[in-house]
Scaffold this motif. Structure first.
Motif, PDB file in Angstrom:
ATOM      1  N   ALA A 213     -17.052  30.470   3.085  1.00 14.44           N
ATOM      2  CA  ALA A 213     -15.930  30.791   2.758  1.00 14.44           C
ATOM      3  C   ALA A 213     -15.427  31.602   1.650  1.00 14.44           C
ATOM      4  O   ALA A 213     -14.673  31.754   1.140  1.00 14.44           O
ATOM      5  CB  ALA A 213     -14.807  29.821   3.129  1.00 14.44           C
ATOM      6  N   PHE A 214     -16.009  30.642   0.575  1.00  9.47           N
ATOM      7  CA  PHE A 214     -15.386  30.636  -0.879  1.00  9.47           C
ATOM      8  C   PHE A 214     -16.309  31.992  -1.694  1.00  9.47           C
ATOM      9  O   PHE A 214     -15.313  32.615  -2.532  1.00  9.47           O
ATOM     10  CB  PHE A 214     -16.106  29.720  -2.016  1.00  9.47           C
ATOM     11  CG  PHE A 214     -16.248  29.841  -3.482  1.00  9.47           C
ATOM     12  CD1 PHE A 214     -15.325  28.513  -3.611  1.00  9.47           C
ATOM     13  CD2 PHE A 214     -16.903  30.288  -3.988  1.00  9.47           C
ATOM     14  CE1 PHE A 214     -14.875  28.971  -4.903  1.00  9.47           C
ATOM     15  CE2 PHE A 214     -16.787  30.855  -5.390  1.00  9.47           C
ATOM     16  CZ  PHE A 214     -15.975  29.227  -6.061  1.00  9.47           C
ATOM     17  N   ILE A 215     -17.666  32.563  -1.031  1.00  7.64           N
ATOM     18  CA  ILE A 215     -17.198  33.875  -1.909  1.00  7.64           C
ATOM     19  C   ILE A 215     -16.456  34.922  -0.999  1.00  7.64           C
ATOM     20  O   ILE A 215     -16.440  35.913  -1.907  1.00  7.64           O
ATOM     21  CB  ILE A 215     -19.205  33.943  -0.383  1.00  7.64           C
ATOM     22  CG1 ILE A 215     -20.029  33.178  -1.637  1.00  7.64           C
ATOM     23  CG2 ILE A 215     -19.070  35.380  -0.817  1.00  7.64           C
ATOM     24  CD1 ILE A 215     -20.247  33.329  -3.076  1.00  7.64           C
ATOM     25  N   GLN A 216     -16.250  34.298   0.451  1.00 11.66           N
ATOM     26  CA  GLN A 216     -15.478  35.531   1.074  1.00 11.66           C
ATOM     27  C   GLN A 216     -14.004  35.669  -0.006  1.00 11.66           C
ATOM     28  O   GLN A 216     -13.081  36.602   0.110  1.00 11.66           O
ATOM     29  CB  GLN A 216     -14.998  35.319   2.340  1.00 11.66           C
ATOM     30  CG  GLN A 216     -16.151  35.632   3.200  1.00 11.66           C
ATOM     31  CD  GLN A 216     -16.147  34.806   4.350  1.00 11.66           C
ATOM     32  OE1 GLN A 216     -15.497  34.246   5.073  1.00 11.66           O
ATOM     33  NE2 GLN A 216     -17.492  35.023   5.570  1.00 11.66           N
ATOM     34  N   GLN A 217     -13.381  34.577   0.363  1.00 14.60           N
ATOM     35  CA  GLN A 217     -12.115  34.306  -1.032  1.00 14.60           C
ATOM     36  C   GLN A 217     -12.379  34.643  -2.417  1.00 14.60           C
ATOM     37  O   GLN A 217     -11.696  35.787  -2.851  1.00 14.60           O
ATOM     38  CB  GLN A 217     -11.930  33.027  -1.190  1.00 14.60           C
ATOM     39  CG  GLN A 217     -10.306  32.885  -1.751  1.00 14.60           C
ATOM     40  CD  GLN A 217      -9.588  31.501  -1.589  1.00 14.60           C
ATOM     41  OE1 GLN A 217     -10.729  30.909  -1.175  1.00 14.60           O
ATOM     42  NE2 GLN A 217      -8.691  31.534  -2.566  1.00 14.60           N
ATOM     43  N   HIS A 218     -13.026  34.531  -3.030  1.00  9.81           N
ATOM     44  CA  HIS A 218     -13.413  34.406  -4.950  1.00  9.81           C
ATOM     45  C   HIS A 218     -14.049  36.186  -4.958  1.00  9.81           C
ATOM     46  O   HIS A 218     -14.360  36.144  -6.503  1.00  9.81           O
ATOM     47  CB  HIS A 218     -13.831  33.585  -5.239  1.00  9.81           C
ATOM     48  CG  HIS A 218     -13.117  32.489  -5.048  1.00  9.81           C
ATOM     49  ND1 HIS A 218     -12.160  32.770  -5.849  1.00  9.81           N
ATOM     50  CD2 HIS A 218     -12.974  31.398  -4.514  1.00  9.81           C
ATOM     51  CE1 HIS A 218     -11.470  30.868  -5.753  1.00  9.81           C
ATOM     52  NE2 HIS A 218     -12.317  30.200  -4.263  1.00  9.81           N
ATOM     53  N   SER A 219     -15.041  36.776  -4.377  1.00  7.79           N
ATOM     54  CA  SER A 219     -16.089  38.083  -4.177  1.00  7.79           C
ATOM     55  C   SER A 219     -15.479  38.969  -3.906  1.00  7.79           C
ATOM     56  O   SER A 219     -14.716  39.007  -3.454  1.00  7.79           O
ATOM     57  CB  SER A 219     -17.817  37.559  -3.804  1.00  7.79           C
ATOM     58  OG  SER A 219     -17.885  38.981  -3.791  1.00  7.79           O
ATOM     59  N   THR A 220     -15.297  40.304  -5.337  1.00 10.62           N
ATOM     60  CA  THR A 220     -14.620  41.423  -4.984  1.00 10.62           C
ATOM     61  C   THR A 220     -16.072  42.173  -5.030  1.00 10.62           C
ATOM     62  O   THR A 220     -16.723  42.231  -5.369  1.00 10.62           O
ATOM     63  CB  THR A 220     -13.616  41.685  -6.626  1.00 10.62           C
ATOM     64  OG1 THR A 220     -14.098  41.674  -7.737  1.00 10.62           O
ATOM     65  CG2 THR A 220     -12.871  40.150  -5.986  1.00 10.62           C
ATOM     66  N   PRO A 221     -15.122  43.604  -4.844  1.00  8.66           N
ATOM     67  CA  PRO A 221     -16.483  44.780  -5.441  1.00  8.66           C
ATOM     68  C   PRO A 221     -16.777  44.750  -6.288  1.00  8.66           C
ATOM     69  O   PRO A 221     -17.394  45.241  -7.042  1.00  8.66           O
ATOM     70  CB  PRO A 221     -15.615  45.935  -4.162  1.00  8.66           C
ATOM     71  CG  PRO A 221     -14.380  45.045  -3.271  1.00  8.66           C
ATOM     72  CD  PRO A 221     -14.210  44.188  -4.246  1.00  8.66           C
ATOM     73  N   ALA A 222     -16.095  44.470  -7.155  1.00  8.94           N
ATOM     74  CA  ALA A 222     -16.023  44.396  -8.846  1.00  8.94           C
ATOM     75  C   ALA A 222     -17.274  43.722  -9.549  1.00  8.94           C
ATOM     76  O   ALA A 222     -18.009  43.718 -10.205  1.00  8.94           O
ATOM     77  CB  ALA A 222     -14.895  44.527  -9.689  1.00  8.94           C
ATOM     78  N   GLN A 223     -16.475  42.461  -8.597  1.00 11.30           N
ATOM     79  CA  GLN A 223     -17.374  40.713  -9.158  1.00 11.30           C
ATOM     80  C   GLN A 223     -18.185  40.352  -7.911  1.00 11.30           C
ATOM     81  O   GLN A 223     -17.832  39.412  -7.126  1.00 11.30           O
ATOM     82  CB  GLN A 223     -16.437  40.377  -9.756  1.00 11.30           C
ATOM     83  CG  GLN A 223     -16.427  40.904 -11.562  1.00 11.30           C
ATOM     84  CD  GLN A 223     -16.819  41.370 -12.201  1.00 11.30           C
ATOM     85  OE1 GLN A 223     -18.655  40.522 -12.520  1.00 11.30           O
ATOM     86  NE2 GLN A 223     -16.736  41.948 -13.573  1.00 11.30           N
ATOM     87  N   PRO A 224     -19.022  41.196  -7.222  1.00  8.91           N
ATOM     88  CA  PRO A 224     -19.709  40.309  -6.311  1.00  8.91           C
ATOM     89  C   PRO A 224     -20.158  39.658  -6.812  1.00  8.91           C
ATOM     90  O   PRO A 224     -20.505  38.709  -7.790  1.00  8.91           O
ATOM     91  CB  PRO A 224     -20.251  41.145  -6.008  1.00  8.91           C
ATOM     92  CG  PRO A 224     -21.212  42.103  -6.704  1.00  8.91           C
ATOM     93  CD  PRO A 224     -19.930  42.242  -7.996  1.00  8.91           C
TER      94      PRO A 224
END
Length: 443
Positions: A213-224
């Protein structure tokens, strides 16, 4: 409260003063300043102290950007203007070369420097549940302490990583093993950022869902982002989520090289500076097609592969079997296997016979850890006597000016090299850490 006039900076960035014939090293004080100070360590010949009040300010003093400066031990020189930091490090290098090695560079190289904020792409953050301080703390240690600094941001980490510090506190505190996860290792690659959790106990399925859930909330295409787990030593680290994340790597565009690595393997903290450093090292070494080059303490091939890209045959030597294997894989990844070979060896114990047995080399690059390469440089005698034009040029990349100076003394005063040039590499802005590069030539 005692007052002191600051005369200079020492190699750790402390102001140096003399009071009643005793040397006082004062944290937070700059040359030319008059300060009130309080001593926290007293010895017969010196004292260590903290500046309490600045009575006369240096023109080079600036306001630290980080609100945690002075408490957090990650930085020690944010109060000094960045260009003055570099100049101070250059003086440390020159002083060490002369006073320890009895050598002087014929030319001072322009300092290598770059971004002074958000530069730190590698970090090891401690984590601890501290009820008295309101819960989970994640950050660097406090100055002169084993306590973790109560960091809510960090100016030397990339901004998006700094923004994760508070969410990470909440995440780790919510896990079933919150008190058994003492460390988060950070590796910011060109395509993904890895967060390695040192889990001393297994995660539960609920814990894994929290991490996802943390990854899904904070990861972005620009900053995976990608979580790794490390249940024991560094070799046990493995990716947890997401498994389809981009591969962790950094690139050296000047040489058309891509370097995959694991987040627990050594890479330089500052990728911007590393690119410039590699180019300068290769330019100074000036490898020619067909030459035999030795790259000592080669790591995962940071200098080996750029040397090979110039057409030279390169032997990389390294004490870590894992890094030798990584270097071998990286050579294959970049199509340079035909120009490189790698050997695991303890270069801290090499002798003249051992070095001579490696064969003849035209040039050599040395990039040791802080302990330097004293046994290696002492071992060159037989090889130099056997072939007068052997090792005509050595480039030495150093992370400790004192061990560089010691080893330079052997190269110059024993083996007859000239120290053609030397200069600092500001790999760690706002700290007293001095990296440098030196070029030795054999007449």
């Amino acid at each position: 409260m005692p007052i002191a006039q600051i005369e200079s900076l020492d190699h750790e960035g402390h102001g140096v003063a003399h009071v009643d014939g005793k040397t006082i090293f004062i944290d937070g004080a700059l040359p030319g300043e008059v300060v009130e100070y309080s001593s926290y360590r007293k010895k017969p010949n010196f004292e260590s102290a903290q500046a309490v009040r600045i009575l006369q300010h240096s023109s080079q003093r600036v306001t630290p950007r980080c609100p945690h400066f002075g408490v957090c031990g990650g930085c020690s020189m944010q109060h000094l203007e960045p260009a003055a930091q570099v100049a101070a490090k250059q003086r440390v290098l020159e002083d060490n070369l002369w006073h320890i090695g009895k050598v002087k560079a014929e030319r001072i190289l322009p300092a290598i420097y770059g971004p002074t904020w958000g530069y730190r792409h590698r970090a090891r953050l401690s984590a601890r549940l501290v009820v008295k301080k309101g819960g989970m703390l994640i950050g660097f240690h406090e100055k002169r302490s084993s306590f973790i600094a109560d960091m809510q941001s960090c100016e030397v980490l990339p901004r998006f990583v700094s923004d994760l510090l508070l969410p990470l506190r909440t995440l780790i505190a919510s896990l079933s093993i919150a008190q058994r996860m003492p460390q988060i290792e950070l590796a910011v690659g060109d395509d993904v950022t890895a967060l390695v959790l040192r889990n001393m106990d297994p995660l539960t399925p609920a814990d894994e869902l929290q991490l996802q859930a943390f990854i899904q909330q904070h990861s972005t295409p620009a900053q995976p982002l990608q979580f790794w787990l490390q249940p024991k030593g560094p070799d046990t680290a493995y990716p947890l989520y997401p498994l389809d994340a981009p591969r962790l790597c950094y690139r050296l565009p000047e040489f058309g090289i891509e370097m995959p690595y694991k987040p627990t393997e050594f890479t330089q903290v500052n990728p911007h500076i590393n690119q410039v450093l590699v180019k300068r090292a290769i330019d100074l070494l000036d490898p020619q097609p067909g030459e035999q080059i030795a790259d000592m303490f080669c790591g995962l091939g940071n200098f080996t592969l750029p040397i090979a890209r110039r057409g030279a045959q390169v032997l990389g030597m390294e004490g870590s079997r894992q890094l030798c294997q990584r270097a071998l894989e990286n050579a294959s990844h970049n199509g340079l296997s035909h120009l490189t070979r790698f050997t695991e060896a303890n270069l801290f114990e090499i002798d003249e016979a051992g070095f001579a047995a490696l064969g003849d080399f035209d040039r050599m690059l040395i990039d040791p850890p802080r302990d330097g390469a004293i046994e290696l440089v002492k071992s060159l005698g037989t090889a130099l006597a056997r072939r007068p034009d052997a090792l005509k040029r050595i480039v030495y990349v150093s992370c400790s000016p004192s061990t560089l100076a010691r080893d330079a003394g052997v190269l110059v005063n024993v083996h007859g090299y000239r120290l053609m040039a030397a200069g600092v590499v500001n790999m760690f802005p706002h700290t007293a850490h001095v990296e440098s590069i030196a070029w030795f030539e054999r007449p």
